[in-house]
Design an enzyme around this catalytic site. Structure first.
Site: not given
Ligand code: IVH
Length: 692
Positions: A55-56, A135, A133, A101, A193, A446
């Protein structure tokens, strides 16, 4: 089948040096495609296709071509991932569609209620289909691609406006600079993310430590800190990852009909999506996914703080719409937090079984991972100074699994004006003996010892009965506390002299529970030599050293009579441990205790002393950097099994330095002192040779 943009232009591949502009251009294009393909295989698919050196070589060829012909540089060239000149500040980016959010749920009922709300709103009489999925615990990012080329990357910010972090994002190899599509959408906002894997986080912190720089509290902070670098050349030295989970604007392509379909499309476009995803039905399906992930969580290479459920059909998502700033169609099902913020009310000290004084933060009670935490360890005086934790500070507290909660860091913005520094008390709070800190030690102690200090006695007894030592079930700290405070026992041998009446007379004890304790004590008498040695609580003799000692000497008397040089023959035993054992056996009190325990009936089977050859006896190794395959512990174990020692710092006496990737000052020192340097293969070859 490979998409056609990966194919090698026949007129260039394998032919000699190109001549003429067109051929340079073709060669550069081919190199770009090749390198991007390998990047994708390595960083997105986790499936490397060529050796790093290869690769390098290709990378350097492209770099050289671009240096000679700057017009060949394209925005999707892998050479553009090395970071750019520092920015003075981040520009603001207004998101074309707000980055929302998501609402949280914690209990099963929250999830059942969410499913019911969705079902009602959709007026559905069948189970709703959800895409599930993970988080990810990183930071949200919007990637804008125009005609398939990454043109802008922005953080979420307040959801409407974020920061332009394009330069940093270009260095993230898991993010394609060009989408894998012959007809990419005109505009697409890919959302997902950015995170740092646990192993990359550990490596980064080790490097920071070696360089005397600030360590990061957790992978999320490390990811955020690395991405929000005005100097993207620093970001380029860190390994960040990315998983896509959403979409903003889309122009010039059809929107898939489902969320699962969107993620599959992303994978085709070369965008990283996480494989831990599913499509399930109804609340039971959601909870099934959650519990499955909870089990896998400790083994995942990255941190997550829950799972996310999204109604799968985008038409249904549109029907459900939004409440204030969160969609009605999605829910985050969070694990109880393992970190929390609280206030340090005071810093006290705790006395351990060896007299070690541990500063402990007394906290405003806070729930961390479902458990209320009121105390958290600060480890030792130097740690308190290094982390600059003061009384009155707001701090981040972490607990993981069964470990004692610890104070990770304080929040500078929230430090009150009257914050006070911790100072080590001059005398032991339990027995009043002076607290002494030897120069070479990190820990203050101690000086009262077992006889004067009840805290040390309690600690020693608790260690003696603990699971990995004598394993006496039902003898917890509250009982030991009473036994010592009420002078029922002083030494471990006294445990075996207790009668039913004295035990049953204690608080919260009845005949039945007292009898259970006596039965457990009786059972504990049949033990192993290794457990017994460990139970004695000799300083610096942990479980593995105890095992080595038992294996080496075979019997207790041989150990008690061993001279210091004989102790040094034991794998795992260095001068500090040997001296500590000598000190222990030279104290008549300890020998008397052992005699009493034997007389009480504590027994084990003795074996023959071990005669395994120790070809590396007397050789000292220092490990530095990350080895390709062996963990540090595994390498140390192999060296020690052959009789070698592993030390922490390089000196003239070091026999070998074993250096891996990102080796720092220790490697330099070894070179300076002329100490032989081995890589992993060299180490394995040496071990093979000596073990023959
Ligand atoms: S969906 C409309 N999916 O969680 C929904 N968010 O409060 C928008 N996050 O700031 C977010 N994994 O940084 C979604 N599988 C996932 C996620 C995810 C992490 C974070 C994201 C967002 C916060 C949501």
């Amino acid at each position: 089948m490979q998409p056609d943009f990966f194919s090698t232009p026949a007129q260039v591949a394998g032919t000699g040096t190109p001549s003429g502009d067109a051929e340079w251009r073709t060669r550069a294009a081919w190199l770009r495609t090749e390198l991007n393909r390998h990047n994708h295989a390595y960083h997105v698919l986790d499936n490397p296709t060529i050796p790093d050196a290869e690769y390098d070589k290709l990378f350097r060829e492209l770099q050289a071509l671009e240096a000679a012909h700057s017009e060949l540089i394209t925005p999707d060239s892998p050479t553009q991932r090395v970071g750019a000149a520092p920015l003075s500040q981040f520009a603001q980016v207004r998101h074309s569609a707000p980055m929302l959010s998501i609402n949280n749920g914690f209990a099963d009922e929250d999830i059942i209620a969410f499913d019911r709300r969705v079902k009602d709103a959709l007026k559905s009489d069948t189970e709703v289909e959800y895409a599930t999925e993970l988080k990810f615990d990183g930071l949200a990012i919007n990637l804008r691609y125009e005609d398939g080329i990454l043109v802008e990357a922005a953080t979420r910010g307040d959801g409407m406006t974020g920061e332009n972090v394009t330069a940093s994002i270009r260095t993230v190899r898991a993010i394609p600079l060009r989408l894998h599509a012959s007809h990419p959408p005109k505009v697409i906002d890919v959302r997902g993310e950015v995170l740092m894997f646990k192993s990359d986080f550990a490596r980064l912190n080790a490097r920071q430590r070696e360089a005397g720089q600030k360590e990061f509290a957790n992978p999320r902070n490390a990811a955020a800190g690395s991405l929000r670098q005005l100097d993207s050349r620093i970001t380029a030295q860190r390994v960040l990852r990315f998983f896509a989970y959403g979409i903003g604007v889309l122009e010039g392509a059809d929107m898939p009909s489902s969320h699962a379909g969107l993620l599959d499309w992303y994978a085709e476009l070369g965008i990283a999506v996480c494989n831990e995803r599913a499509v399930v039905k109804g609340a039971q399906g959601l909870l099934g996914f959650f519990h499955g992930v909870a089990e896998k969580r400790p083994h995942l290479p990255y941190e997550i703080d829950g799972v996310v459920y999204k109604v799968n059909q985008l038409s249904e998502q549109r029907k459900l719409g939004f409440v204030s700033r969160a969609p009605r169609f999605a829910l985050a099902h969070k694990f109880p937090a393992e970190e929390a913020m609280t206030i340090v009310q005071d810093i006290g000290v705790q006395v351990g079984r060896t007299g070690a004084i541990t500063p402990v933060a007394r906290l405003v009670p806070v729930s961390v991972g479902g458990v209320t935490v009121t105390n958290a360890t600060l480890h030792n005086e130097d740690e308190v100074r290094r982390k600059d934790i003061q009384i009155g500070d707001t701090v981040i507290v972490r607990r993981a699994g069964d470990v004692i909660p610890e104070v990770v860091a304080f929040v500078p913005e929230l430090r009150p004006e009257n914050a006070r520094q911790f100072s080590m008390p001059p005398v032991c709070p339990v027995c009043g003996s002076p607290i002494i800190r030897l120069e070479e030690e990190a820990v203050a102690r101690c000086s009262g010892g077992w006889v004067k200090c009840a805290a040390q006695r309690k600690g020693g007894l608790l260690h003696f009965v603990s699971r990995r030592a004598m394993d006496v079930e039902g003898l917890g700290d509250q009982l030991v506390e009473q036994l010592v405070d009420k002078h029922v026992i002083t030494t471990a041998a006294d445990l075996y002299k207790m009668g039913l009446t004295s035990l049953a007379a204690l608080d919260r004890m009845a005949d039945k529970s007292a009898q259970n304790v006596l039965n457990a004590l009786e059972k504990s008498k049949s033990t192993t030599l290794a457990r017994f040695i460990y139970a004695l609580g000799i300083r610096h003799v942990g479980e593995s050293t105890a095992k080595e000692l038992a294996r080496h000497f075979g019997g207790l008397d041989a150990l008690l009579q061993a001279a210091e040089e004989q102790l040094l023959d034991v794998a795992d035993v260095g001068p500090v441990v040997a001296r500590s054992i000598m000190l222990f056996v030279s104290d008549p009190f300890n020998l008397e205790l052992i005699e009493q325990l034997r007389a009480a009936g504590v027994n084990w089977t003795e074996g023959a002393p071990e005669s395994r050859p120790k070809p590396l006896l007397g050789k000292t190794f220092v490990l530095t950097g990350t080895l390709p395959d062996l963990s540090r512990d595994a390498a140390a174990e192999m060296i020690e099994a052959a009789g070698g020692k592993v030390a922490g710092s390089v000196s003239k006496k070091t026999s070998y330095v074993v250096a891996g990737e990102d080796a720092g000052s220790k490697l330099a020192k070894a070179q300076e002192l002329g100490v032989p340097i081995l890589d992993e293969i060299g180490l394995l070859q040496l071990l093979e040779k000596v073990n023959e």
